[in-house]
Design a protein around this motif. Structure first.
Motif, PDB file in Angstrom:
ATOM      1  N   ASP A 101      26.836  48.337  18.676  1.00 19.96           N
ATOM      2  CA  ASP A 101      28.163  48.088  19.221  1.00 19.96           C
ATOM      3  C   ASP A 101      29.116  47.371  18.261  1.00 19.96           C
ATOM      4  O   ASP A 101      30.295  47.690  18.220  1.00 19.96           O
ATOM      5  CB  ASP A 101      28.064  47.273  20.514  1.00 19.96           C
ATOM      6  N   THR A 104      31.444  49.478  15.724  1.00 18.28           N
ATOM      7  CA  THR A 104      32.163  50.671  16.182  1.00 18.28           C
ATOM      8  C   THR A 104      33.585  50.747  15.660  1.00 18.28           C
ATOM      9  O   THR A 104      34.004  51.754  15.073  1.00 18.28           O
ATOM     10  CB  THR A 104      32.171  50.723  17.725  1.00 18.28           C
ATOM     11  N   ARG A 159      29.856  56.246  20.589  1.00 17.63           N
ATOM     12  CA  ARG A 159      30.720  55.065  20.485  1.00 17.63           C
ATOM     13  C   ARG A 159      31.780  55.244  19.401  1.00 17.63           C
ATOM     14  O   ARG A 159      32.969  55.067  19.625  1.00 17.63           O
ATOM     15  CB  ARG A 159      29.873  53.826  20.185  1.00 17.63           C
ATOM     16  N   CYS A 304      23.996  39.674  15.104  1.00 15.02           N
ATOM     17  CA  CYS A 304      23.410  40.471  16.182  1.00 15.02           C
ATOM     18  C   CYS A 304      21.961  40.820  15.877  1.00 15.02           C
ATOM     19  O   CYS A 304      21.086  40.706  16.740  1.00 15.02           O
ATOM     20  CB  CYS A 304      24.241  41.732  16.383  1.00 15.02           C
ATOM     21  N   ARG A 319      18.538  44.742  25.246  1.00 17.80           N
ATOM     22  CA  ARG A 319      19.594  45.629  24.749  1.00 17.80           C
ATOM     23  C   ARG A 319      19.345  45.929  23.282  1.00 17.80           C
ATOM     24  O   ARG A 319      18.489  45.320  22.650  1.00 17.80           O
ATOM     25  CB  ARG A 319      20.973  44.970  24.920  1.00 17.80           C
ATOM     26  N   ASN A 320      20.107  46.885  22.749  1.00 19.80           N
ATOM     27  CA  ASN A 320      20.035  47.228  21.317  1.00 19.80           C
ATOM     28  C   ASN A 320      18.637  47.628  20.872  1.00 19.80           C
ATOM     29  O   ASN A 320      18.231  47.357  19.744  1.00 19.80           O
ATOM     30  CB  ASN A 320      20.527  46.051  20.451  1.00 19.80           C
TER      31      ASN A 320
END
Length: 335
Positions: A101, A104, A159, A304, A319-320
């Motif tokens: 994310d 993007t 995305r 991240c 997530r991810n």
């Protein structure tokens, strides 16, 4: 006891400091002039005693992973996962995390920069000016082509593809065609995007932008036949993965005038060889894989990825995750 983490790409100091507060950290630093193979060998040796790893741009093979009995999670500082054998990691119960994310918008900026610079010959003409060739009013030899109002074909409307469609439709009043495994109804409503087969997209688009991941199915997705299906005045944009395009076929198509030009941020072999014909073509904009390369985005990606790894090692990551079936399997065993 703190887990042991191998870091195989330089991290921002604050991110590295945070990792050191939560794990024993082994940092692999390539010696000046060291080969890519040397770093891969060092990583393979370091993984033997590691619980986790974080990095990018090194192929992690099943042979390397087989030597690492404690390895529970790998976190790649990228959205793409083509440097890993996902099936092998999944079979071994190793979580692979990525950063889909945070990059993007920066990557979509790069893609549209390639559209604009290719269409308006920005790089070519900037070099022309610097070479002292500007002696008077410019003529048709220096003209480019319009971007606004044209048709953009986006192969892969995920995305980044969606962010590209937003720039194209809302910013430049472009008609948006796309191919995707599934309909993107949000993009259809918001940007008037129309889902078509690849052949129709190639034949109707003024700009063909590739935004698919590299998989066995997408390798050389664009070859000689697909390039011949494009308009002669069309421009191919690739900022996804180099091997999605048959580079030899692209060179031939550009040389023969089959298509008008190309904007490329990725190549089959990187760095691009200095003797590549692409570097001598005035109708090619070639960048050094800068898709997400801004200070802000690369820091966010590292942050991240580090958080992904710590959460994965603690069994809390939700997530991810590139192979979520591993997490589902581990949770099933816990009950």
């Amino acid at each position: 006891m703190l887990p042991t983490i191998v870091v195989y790409k330089k991290l921002p100091q604050d991110v590295l400091d945070d990792l050191r507060r939560q794990a024993q950290v082994v940092v692999l630093e390539a010696e000046p002039g060291a080969s890519h193979e040397a770093l891969a060998d060092a990583l393979g040796a370091a993984l033997v005693d590691a619980d986790g790893a974080i990095g990018a741009s090194v192929k992690v093979t099943p042979q390397m992973v087989a030597r690492a009995p404690r390895l529970k999670a790998i976190s790649t500082i990228s959205v793409g996962v083509d440097n890993f054998d996902l099936a092998d990691l999944t079979a071994r119960g190793i979580v692979l995390a990525h950063t889909p994310d945070v990059l993007t918008e920066s990557t979509a900026d790069t893609v549209f920069a390639l559209v604009l610079s290719s269409a308006r010959r920005v790089v070519d003409l900037a070099e022309w000016v610097k070479a002292g060739q500007w002696h008077g009013s410019i003529g048709p030899e220096q003209y480019g082509v319009d971007v606004h109002g044209k048709t953009i074909g986006i192969v892969g409307l995920g995305r980044i593809g969606g962010a590209l469609a937003r720039r194209a439709a809302l910013g430049f009043n472009m008609r948006v065609l796309y191919t995707n495994r599934h309909p993107n109804e949000a993009a259809e409503r918001a940007f008037g995007a129309r889902r078509v087969e690849l052949g129709e997209l190639l034949s109707q688009s003024d700009f063909v932008c590739l935004q698919v991941p590299l998989t066995p199915q997408t390798r050389h997705l664009i070859g000689a036949a697909e390039l011949h299906a494009m308009k002669r005045n069309a421009i191919l944009i690739n900022a996804s993965r180099g091997a999605i395009v048959d580079e030899a076929a692209l060179i031939e198509a550009l040389s023969a005038g089959t298509i008008a030009g190309a904007g490329l941020d990725v190549f089959e072999q990187e760095p691009l060889a200095t003797n590549s014909p692409l570097l001598s073509m005035r109708n090619v904009v070639a960048l050094p894989h800068i898709g997400s390369a801004t200070h802000e985005t690369r820091h966010a990606m590292a942050r991240c990825a580090a958080e992904n790894l710590i959460e994965a090692l603690a069994g809390r990551l939700t997530r991810n995750i590139a192979n979520p079936e591993v997490v589902a399997r581990l949770r099933a065993r816990a009950y």
